[in-house]
Design an enzyme around this catalytic site. Structure first.
Site, PDB file in Angstrom:
ATOM      1  N   HIS A  73       0.448  -1.201   0.336  1.00 20.39           N
ATOM      2  CA  HIS A  73      -0.012   0.111   0.543  1.00 20.39           C
ATOM      3  C   HIS A  73       0.983   1.203   0.083  1.00 20.39           C
ATOM      4  CE1 HIS A  73      -3.980  -1.640   1.006  1.00 20.39           C
ATOM      5  NE2 HIS A  73      -3.265  -2.749   0.773  1.00 20.39           N
ATOM      6  N   TRP A 191       1.848 -13.599  -9.563  1.00 20.92           N
ATOM      7  CA  TRP A 191       2.748 -13.566  -8.507  1.00 20.92           C
ATOM      8  C   TRP A 191       2.838 -13.089  -7.245  1.00 20.92           C
ATOM      9  CZ3 TRP A 191       6.693 -13.469 -13.270  1.00 20.92           C
ATOM     10  CH2 TRP A 191       6.210 -14.403 -13.714  1.00 20.92           C
TER      11      TRP A 191
END
Ligand code: HEM
Ligand SMILES: *[C@@H]1O[C@H](CO)[C@@H](O)[C@H](O)[C@H]1NC(C)=O
Ligand SMILES: *[C@@H]1O[C@H](CO)[C@@H](O)[C@H](O)[C@H]1NC(C)=O
Ligand SMILES: *[C@@H]1O[C@H](CO)[C@@H](O)[C@H](O)[C@H]1NC(C)=O
Length: 356
Positions: A73, A191
């Protein structure tokens, strides 16, 4: 911290590869540990501090999971075209009162509050602290590949703007576009989502905090990619919530976005590929995380050798008890699904990640 009595011992060993000589230097730090670069010595006491004060002595628990989420984030506040933040700069920590207001950062305030006092003691910049803590936290989980660490991020200049962090209600197209704008290919997105193997949701359904995304949130493995493909039959908490879709297992949460990636023709084979291939996903995750953690940063020092080595996970994964191949919503049409055994016994109920 006692650097007045710094004594540096430099051991030089020469290895010969063909005609080229590679010289490997080792510095012994005041703490007794060794690293290739003296500038990295300051990190050893900080790692001890983080393990003791943030991760209960080195656990792969709620705080470790949340610290890894925080790296994403923070870093994704970035665009190749500029204007969306300074990337992996620690702005989420330094400008927490702004960034925690964003909808996609719901719940991030808890780990900010836990990290802030430890950050102040550490002497590191906000960016170095967020990304070091994320790596140490992830590396507390068996099976995580040893994540590298680059050191020397300057203090962040400004908060990232809103809407850089994807939401679980966003479409595959929108998430891929946002990630591409930050420099990530479609495979790299899939991934990076292996992080959801050591993860749980607090806020999707607030009646069931710490509900994991797979049956093994204490281990970085490929169980997550498998379980997202199992036929969904239930909601683990108080009915259907925004951002969640039917889950196959009591006590497990399935994000709408994870399921969408598993079924979309652009990503279905990428989703299936890591299943029961631990070394494959480890290599891909290391590479993508390495990229994530230096977004917007230049001129960092490689301090990867200060990062502790995670415990390994090498076993084959299994269908959870009561599930088999017939329950898999296969969406990849070009590759055979791997053959997996089933755990014996009745269908499990996954317990929440223990409260910190
Ligand atoms: C790309 C799209 C992504 C979406 C839509 C997404 C969404 C979410 C959501 C909704 C939660 C649960 C939050 C809560 O209710 O507490 C979550 C948790 C988490 N996410 Fe993601 N995520 C994405 C990518 C990533 C990436 C790239 C990483 C790391 C590299 C990451 C790491 C985590 C971790 C570790 C947790 C668990 C936090 C905890 O257990 O406290 N996610 N994610
Ligand atoms: C957020 O950052 C400010 C400094 O910018 C700090 O004083 C405050 O304690 C932080 N908030 C939390 C919850 O840690
Ligand atoms: C559960 O969901 C119902 C319907 O959405 C809602 O009215 C109720 O307040 C929820 N219960 C709790 C404990 O949050
Ligand atoms: C890169 O870092 C080194 C060591 O910290 C410093 O001496 C040098 O001035 C930096 N270069 C740039 C371009 O920032």
């Amino acid at each position: 911290m006692g650097f007045g009595r710094l004594a540096i011992f430099v051991a030089v060993a020469a290895f010969h590869y063909g005609s080229a000589a590679v010289v490997k230097r080792t510095v012994t730090c005041p703490t007794g540990q060794t690293t290739a670069n003296e500038a990295c010595c300051v990190l050893f006491p900080v790692i001890d501090l983080i393990q003791q004060e943030l991760f209960d002595g080195g656990e792969c628990g709620e705080e470790a999971h949340a610290a890894l989420r925080l790296t994403f984030h923070d870093a994704i506040g970035f665009s190749k075209n500029g204007g969306l933040g300074g990337g992996a700069d620690g702005s989420i920590l330094a400008f927490n009162s702004t960034e925690t207001q964003y909808a996609a950062n719901e719940g991030i305030d808890d780990i900010i509050a836990r990290q802030f006092p430890v950050f102040l003691k550490s002497g590191l910049s906000p960016g170095d602290f967020v990304h070091l803590a994320g790596n140490i936290g992830a590396n507390n989980c068996p099976g995580t590949p040893q994540l590298p660490f680059s050191f020397g991020r300057p203090p962040p200049i400004a908060p990232a703007p809103d809407l850089t962090v994807p939401l679980p209600t966003d479409s595959v197209t929108d998430i891929l576009a946002r990630m591409a704008d930050a420099g990530f290919s479609t495979p790299e997105v899939i991934w990076l989502l292996s992080s959801h193997s050591i993860a749980a949701a607090d806020k999707i359904d607030p009646t069931i905090p710490r509900t994991p995304f797979d049956s093994t949130p204490g281990t970085y493995d490929t169980q997550f990619y498998l379980e997202v493909l199992l036929k969904g039959t239930l909601f683990p908490g108080n009915g259907s919530q925004s951002g969640e879709v039917l889950s196959p297992i009591a006590g497990e949460m399935r994000l709408q976005s994870d399921f969408a990636f598993s079924q979309d023709s652009r990503t279905a084979c990428l989703w299936q590929e890591p299943i029961n291939d631990q070394s494959f996903i480890q290599g891909k995750f290391v590479a993508a995380m390495t990229k994530l953690q230096v977004l917007g940063q230049t001129n960092l020092t490689d301090c990867s050798d200060v990062i502790p080595t995670p415990a390994p996970f090498t076993a084959d994964i299994h269908f959870p008890a009561s599930f088999d191949q017939n329950d898999v919503q296969v969406a990849c049409t070009t590759t055979a699904f791997p053959s997996l055994a089933t755990v014996s016994g009745p269908a499990p109920t996954i317990p929440p990640v223990p409260a910190p």
